[in-house]
Structure formats: C-alpha cells, structure tokens
Design a protein around this motif. Structure first.
Motif, short mmCIF file in Angstrom:
data_model
loop_
_atom_site.label_atom_id
_atom_site.label_comp_id
_atom_site.label_asym_id
_atom_site.label_seq_id
_atom_site.Cartn_x
_atom_site.Cartn_y
_atom_site.Cartn_z
N UNK A 46 0.87 -1.18 0.00
CA UNK A 46 0.00 0.00 0.00
C UNK A 46 0.90 1.23 0.00
N UNK A 47 0.95 1.88 -1.12
CA UNK A 47 1.92 2.96 -1.28
C UNK A 47 1.60 4.16 -0.38
N UNK A 345 7.28 2.64 -9.73
CA UNK A 345 7.83 2.89 -11.06
C UNK A 345 7.53 1.79 -12.06
N UNK A 346 6.79 0.75 -11.59
CA UNK A 346 6.38 -0.36 -12.46
C UNK A 346 7.60 -0.98 -13.17
N UNK A 368 13.12 8.85 -10.02
CA UNK A 368 12.87 9.79 -8.94
C UNK A 368 11.36 9.96 -8.71
N UNK A 369 11.01 9.91 -7.44
CA UNK A 369 9.60 10.08 -7.05
C UNK A 369 9.14 11.47 -7.45
N UNK A 370 7.93 11.55 -7.96
CA UNK A 370 7.28 12.79 -8.42
C UNK A 370 7.73 13.15 -9.84
N UNK A 374 3.62 9.51 -10.37
CA UNK A 374 2.66 10.45 -9.75
C UNK A 374 2.86 10.44 -8.24
N UNK A 375 2.89 11.61 -7.67
CA UNK A 375 3.03 11.69 -6.21
C UNK A 375 2.06 12.74 -5.67
#
Length: 870
Positions: A46-47, A345-346, A368-370, A374-375
């Motif tokens: 659960x992200x 990131x699949x 990189x996150x965002x 999607x963040x």
C-alpha cells in the motif's frame, strides 16, 4: 538491506520490522501491505496508506533528533512493524513490543560448552505510534494496556476507543467518529433533511460510526433513520444490488449516510448506476470517502452532489521535500522501500537467483519520485508526524521534571514508567505540523476539526471535490456554493413527510417521529398548534388559512334586500289604501254608507288594518330595544284590533237576528258605545298580555349565530334580531287567531242573513280567506326552521301573510263602500227608515225565500239599518 530479497530467518531477527537505534525506542504500526487472500496474511503493498505514513514517522524522528530544543542529547529510536491491514496479524506483530517486559526463566539453558548463554535483551518500547485501522488499534490496545504502554493513533476514529475504562492507554491525534458523526448530523440538518438511511461496512469502523450517528441524531431529535443497512465483510454476488433495492423501499429517504470502506463505496455507486438510479441518492460520506478519487472512479455521475467529510489537514511541505528525495541508496533503513520502488515505477529490481519478468522493465535506481511517477501526499501524513511529536513532547516534559539538568536519560527514566508517561501525553499542548494545536481531552481524543467537501461536476472537463465548509465543534456550511445533479442549486428533499400547510394538523405515524399525515382542520375548527385543531368560539369562525379565529360577520334584514322589497311594497300599498279609505270616511262621515258601516267600529277596524301594514316596517327595521318593544306590542295588536272589531260586528248581527226569531225586543249591547266597549275589552286582553311579557322578559336584541352556520364557515353569519322565539311569536298571535276563528264561527252562523241586509256575508268571506292565508302561513313558517335563510323567509312570510289578511279585510269590507262613495255618489243617499219589527219580519221572510230573493237582488244596493245612528 533494502535491495536484499526477503528470507525466512529466526524470529528474533525481526525480518518484518524496521529497527532504528536510539536512547528511547518508540513502536510503530503501519498497514504497509494490504490484507492477503486465501490464508496468506499479507497482500500487495500500500503505497500511500503504508509507505507514506511509515516514512512520515521516520521523517518526524529525523526532525526531532536534529532539534536541539526538543529532547536535547536524547535520541529517539524506533521499532516499526507491518500490520498487513489485519487485526489478528497485527496482534502477533505487536507482541514484539512487550517482549522486554516479559520475564523469562533461562536458568536451565546451557550452551554446548556448558556455560550460560548470553541472551540479548530486546529493546524496551516506551510508546507506540499507531495503528491505522480502528479494529487493529482495538486489538493492539487490549495487549498494550496490560503492560502499560501508551499508544497514540494517527488514523483510528472508532468511537469505541473513547472508552477511557477499556482503552485507558489509547490516545489519538485524529478526532473520533463521534465528532465526525456529530458533524454529519449537523450537515444533514443544515440541508433540511429529517429522513435518511445509513449504510455501514461490517466491522468496527462502519458499525460504530453509524451507531454514533444514530445515537447523536436521536439525542438531537428531529432526525429519523429510514433504514440501517450493513455491508458484509465478504459480500456475495448481487449483495449490493439488494442493498440498493432495500434503499428504494423508502424512496423519500434520498439522503444516505455512508460509513464504508473505499471498495464498498465504489460497489454501492456501481449498483446504483446499474439500477438507473443516478441522482436518486444523495450521499453523505465519512472520512473513508473523504476527497479520494478511487471510490468514484467511472461513477462520477452517481456520486455527483455527494457531501464528504475529512479531518482538517494540511500538506506538509517538509515531508514532500524529504520523500521525493528518497532513493534506493539513501533509504536503506526502510526494508519495504524496494518493494514500493518496484510498484511505484512499475519496474523490477535485479535480485540474485530471481529471473526478471520480460514484460516488466528493469529498475535503474535512477528513477525519482514525483518526476517519474505520480506523487500526492497521503492525507494522514500530518497526523503521523503530530503523533510522533506528541510522544516526543511528553517525553521532553517528563525528562525536564524527572531529570532536571541531566544530560541524556537519567535513572528515573530508565525504564520509563508507562502510566506516568500517559499523564504527560494527555497534558501536551503544542502547535503541530500544520500549525494547529495538538492536545487531548480526558478520553485521549483530539478536538474535532473537519473540512466539508462536495463532489461537483461543474463542467465535464474538470469535475472534482470542492470545499464547501468546515466543522470545529459547530458547522459552517456555504450552502450557496453547493451544486447537485445537473448543476442544480436547489437542495434536494430527504424528508418522510412534507410540512403541513396552514390550517392542517400533523397526525403522527406511530413509532416514526419524522413521519406524519396532514389533516385539514375542517368545519369551524382552527389550528391551535402543530398537532391539534380546536373549535372556534360560537361567535367566531376560522380565518381563511385556519390558523386563528375571527369574529363572525353580523347581518340583519336590510331595506334593499329582496326579502324586504315585496313586504314593503305590499305594506306601502296597503297603508295608502287604508289612509285613502280613512280620509274618505272622515270626509263623508255623515253620509248613509259611512253611517251604515258603523263609523265607530269602522275607524277602530281601519286602525287595526293600518297597524297590520305598519308592523312590516318594524319587522324590517334594525333591531333595537325600542324597535323590539314595539314589535311585541304591535305585532299582535293590529290583528287583535281588527278581529275584535269584526267579532263584535258579527256577534251583533248574529244576536240581532237570533233575538228577532224569538221576540221583537232588540238584544242588549248593540249600541255603538256598547260595541266599542266590547271591542276595547277584547283588545285589552292582548295589551295586558304583552305588558306582562314585558315584565317577565324585557325586550332586548340578540345575535343568533346558530341560524346561519352552514358547513362552510365562510358563509356563516350572525343575525341581529329581537329576542322573540318562534313559540313566543305564535303565543303573541294566538289570541288574534282565537278571535279570528271565533269571528269565522259567527260568520258561518250568520250566513243565512241576506246580502240585502248589512255586511255579514262580506265579513264571512273575509274570515274564510283569512283562515286560508294563515293556514298556508303555518307550514311555510315552521317548515323553514332548518334553512340558512330562516329569519328572512319567516319575516317575509309573516309580514306578507299579515298584509294579505289586512288586504282581504280592507278589500272585502271597505273597498266596495269606497268605490260607491267616490264613483257612485248617487247611491249614497238616505233610504226610508223601517222599524225594528219590520226589519226582523223582512229578515225572516228573506231567509225563507232566500233563493228567490237572491235572484232579484240589486248589485251594490245597501239597506239602512234602523237605530244604527242612535
């Protein structure tokens, strides 16, 4: 560590936990994974609810440990566990927190060389941050309280956890659902709804939320629950269609209060759409719905207008900067971060001995996150940070009190006493990460602060949630900013019964205080209050809207009324004719016809006829004491005078000819003076009776409200009239009727007197006609007793009957004489006088030869009676 694959190791190595070393260790419970299926305890990662919240605790620890003002020279460590969104699994995991408090006997354990083993003592957890779900928190709280370990939750909102007796070591930085339920009750009332259904997911969160809503609504009053439905933990196929069908059993309850999990909400919306009920239901969702897009995905039209609630929160910029800079290299302390990385990131990380799925790309580690995914910061991040800070502030205050001036943890805080720490937790009051105050009440609950959202489809390209209000102990709702199905601004109804109109009372439906039937206050009733109709006083009638009573209009017989015109016309004609006769008789007072008619009695009789006509004006005049007195006096007096004079006349004729059969001596009391005396004696009986009536019941007026009181109160009228009852009226006329009947009897007896001799037959015809008139009067007068026009009909009938009887008397007795005097004066001459004996003999012969004498009569000829002028 984050790149290594999972493996089964000995339980003391804690493969499913994060260990952060420190002087004081805090526990953490987070739903890193979803609930597993088919016996597997944990499912997919659960992200947001898991990793975001977990990282928020790590971020908070970093901030606290780097703050020189908060817990200086003391480092906070952590032991963080995964609950896998399952209460039983979380209970097993939480036993880790109490291991240091469980005394173990190791005296019989020896190493292979015979020496006593060195067993590493587990770190002592002084407090726990978590859990997320209410059912998980309840399960864990039951264990932690046994070992007096304080617990601060960042997401559990079940009202049950406010029970300070059962969950005394439990606190939370989010408000309980009882506040949320109160806010939802306030929203429902602000929308004007009083009849709603509730829908809850089976389990502690849904059921306790609905129970709180029902309890608060019952205490507040004015809100009824149409149906309370429950969604099973494991819903069967078609279960949600059944729920929608059940909701449609009470179609007036369009408002649906929903405490349910995201998946359940989505399936409810799908079932409503499937049943073509888009726009039928208006949902009020709890914080589990909040402002999330996942529950309404592909069901936006059904969800349009839904009002949802969410604890007031803010996005923490510092956490965004922290989290978006996390990578596989700088975040190895989070053992689940690699799994999150793959999911976010699949892609797939390279692991020894594991083949990469050719369909998935290989993770480079440079993502990189965002930037590459999607963040959006998860909604409870703020509360996780506040929970960690609340524990830190409590420890800081405790350290200042127990270890003043000491560097690091002193002996008094080693170990930390749980119950004492709890008291410090309940005493904290500081500004949290969002700038709002963090504090707890006596039950360990945070104050209620909520944002109110509505899902609006303002246009097809940009639908979304819009803040329409907030709740902080009381509701502030911007109703004018709300939109409903099709962009309508009109708030839809969700009421069992619509308000009754003016003049209608509520007849409550038994057992359902919000449902009623509206019943019109009919007849002469008015609406006394919301539930009762009462009769108006007898002299009043209800207003048009039946909310009060108003005076009933008072009427009387008006001069211009059709009921008065005909009697007045007849009376005026009669008075003119009577005055004409009187004037003519006075002018020709000494002529033979006037003298032969008996001047004295004629004037008395004409006076009576005049009074009969005149009474019409008194009967139509506005009632007053004087008018009523004259009505009583003259109503019977005119007829009494008329019939007393007629009776005296007929009696005299009868006695004369009866006496003539026996003797030539004239009978007594036949002189004019005697006749007048007899007449006045008969009249005095009537006058004395009237004055006795005056003494017993003085004349006065009344307003009769019963006579014109039809079913329709708008037609009701009070009638101003003299206080003369029908029976009193008949009694007043009864003496005159007796005189009339007696006169008729004498007229019948005198029918043998020839026409050539005086006026016996005209008087007879007068009395016969008068009797017929009055016989017709009685059924008309009494037959109209139930009519709404009773007074008018009876007054008209009475006056017309009296005028007709007076006209008959005038026409039969005096109009022929008047005609002769005016138009044939040659016949008004003196004839030869005859003696009383000759008169009697002529009368006797005339009666014997009546048939012959009738054939020889001369029209209009009148014989002169002897002694008439004496």
């Amino acid at each position: 560590l984050g790149l290594l694959p999972r493996k089964k190791v000995h339980q003391h190595s804690h493969p499913h936990s994060i260990k952060i070393p420190g002087d004081i260790t805090l526990g953490g419970l987070f739903p890193v994974h979803a609930r597993g299926h088919a016996g597997v305890p944990c499912g997919e990662i659960k992200k947001e609810k898991g990793i975001h919240r977990l990282e928020a605790m790590l971020y908070a620890l970093d901030q606290i440990n780097s703050d020189p003002e908060l817990l200086p020279n003391i480092t906070l460590g952590a032991r963080i566990l995964d609950t896998c969104s399952r209460d039983t699994y979380a209970l097993e995991q939480s036993l880790t927190f109490v291991q240091a408090l469980i005394q173990k006997d190791t005296s019989d354990i020896r190493c292979s060389n015979g020496e006593q083993p060195i067993i590493r003592k587990p770190e002592r957890v002084v407090g726990v941050i978590g859990a997320s779900g209410s059912s998980v928190s309840i399960m864990v709280a039951n264990v932690l309280r046994l070992f007096e370990i304080p617990q601060i939750s960042y997401a559990s909102t079940a009202p049950e956890l406010s029970d300070n007796n059962r969950y005394d070591f439990f606190s939370r930085v989010v408000p309980p659902d009882s506040y949320q339920a109160q806010a939802m009750v306030d929203i429902v009332k602000a929308l004007g709804w009083n009849y709603v259904s509730t829908l809850a997911s089976e389990g502690n969160y849904g059921e306790s939320g609905v129970d709180a809503f029902v309890q608060i609504s019952r205490e507040a009053g004015g809100l009824c629950i149409a149906q309370s439905l429950k969604i099973p933990r494991e819903p069967k196929l078609g279960e949600f269609d059944k729920i929608i069908k059940r909701l449609m059993e009470t179609p007036n309850a369009r408002g649906v209060i929903i405490f349910a999990h995201e998946d359940d909400i989505k399936q409810v919306l799908e079932a409503a759409s499937k049943s073509n009920l888009t726009g039928q239901f208006k949902f009020v969702g709890s914080d589990s719905w909040g402002a999330k897009s996942s529950p309404i995905l592909d069901q936006e039209e059904v969800a349009e207008g839904a009002v949802t609630i969410l604890p007031k929160r803010a996005s923490i910029e510092g956490f965004d900067q922290y989290f978006t800079t996390r990578s596989l290299e700088n975040n190895r302390r989070n053992i689940w971060f690699a799994e999150f990385w793959e999911d976010d990131f699949r892609c797939k990380l390279t692991r020894p001995g594991i083949k990469i799925d050719p369909e998935k790309k290989k993770c480079t580690g440079e993502e990189r996150i965002s930037r590459d995914s999607h963040y959006e910061q998860e909604g409870k991040v703020q509360f996780v940070i506040d929970a960690v800070y609340a524990m830190a502030h409590a420890l800081h205050n405790m350290h200042q009190d127990l270890c003043p001036g000491a560097t690091g943890v002193c002996d008094k805080m080693d170990p930390v006493e749980g119950r004492l720490l709890l008291s410090y937790i309940h005493s904290v009051n500081f500004n949290g990460s969002a700038g709002t105050a963090v504090l707890f009440n006596e039950n360990g609950d945070a104050p209620g602060r909520y944002d109110i959202f509505q899902y609006q489809m303002t246009n097809t390209t940009n639908p979304g949630y819009r803040v329409i209000g907030q709740w902080t102990n009381n509701l502030r709702l911007n109703v004018e900013e709300m939109q409903w199905t099709g962009g309508s601004r009109q708030i839809p109804d969700s009421v069992c019964s619509f308000p009754c109109r003016s003049g209608e009372r509520k007849k409550m439906v038994k057992g359902v205080p919000c449902c009623w039937h509206c019943e019109l206050c009919d007849g002469y009733q008015f609406q006394a209050d919301e539930f009762n109709c009462e009769m108006c006083p007898f002299d009043m009638r209800p207003t048009l809207n039946r909310t009060a009573c108003r005076p009933t209009p008072i009427i009387k017989l008006e001069w211009h009324s059709p009921w008065a015109v005909i009697p007045l016309f007849l009376a005026i004609l009669g008075i003119l004719a009577t005055l004409s006769v009187i004037i003519t008789f006075i002018r020709f007072n000494d002529t033979p016809i006037v003298r032969a008619a008996g001047r004295e009695l004629s004037y008395v009789l004409l006076t009576g006829i005049f009074l009969i006509y005149f009474i019409t004006f008194l009967m139509i005049a506005e009632p007053g004491t004087v008018v009523c007195a004259f009505r009583r006096l003259l109503l019977g007096l005119g007829m009494c005078i008329t019939y007393s004079a007629m009776l005296t006349k007929t009696n005299r004729i009868y006695r004369i000819f009866e006496q003539g059969k026996k003797s030539v001596t004239p009978p007594k009391f036949i002189s004019p003076t005697s006749q007048l005396m007899i007449t006045f004696i008969l009249i005095s009986v009537q006058v004395v009776g009237v004055f006795i009536w005056f003494g017993v019941m003085p004349p006065h007026t009344i307003v009769d409200y019963e006579e014109q009181r039809p079913p329709n109160p708008e037609l009701a009228r009070g009638i101003l009239k003299c206080d003369i009852a029908d029976l009193s009226l008949i009694c007043c006329l009864s003496y005159s009727i007796v005189l009339m009947v007696t006169c008729t009897v004498y007229a019948v007896k005198s029918r043998g007197v020839p026409e050539t001799f005086n006026e016996a037959k005209p008087i007879g015809f007068t009395m016969y006609t008068t009797c017929i008139v009055w016989l017709a009067f009685v059924p008309i007068f009494f037959g109209t007793a139930q009519s709404t026009e009773k007074m008018f009909i009876q007054t008209t009938t009475l006056t017309v009957s009296m005028s007709l009887s007076a006209s008959v008397s005038l026409g039969m007795l005096y109009i022929p004489k008047f005609y002769v005097i005016i138009f044939h004066p040659e016949q008004n001459v003196q004839k030869r006088k005859r003696s009383f004996k000759a008169v009697v003999q002529a009368a006797t012969m005339s009666s014997r030869l009546s048939q012959k004498s009738i054939s020889d009569k001369q029209n209009g000829e009148t014989k002169i009676e002897p002694d008439r002028t004496q």
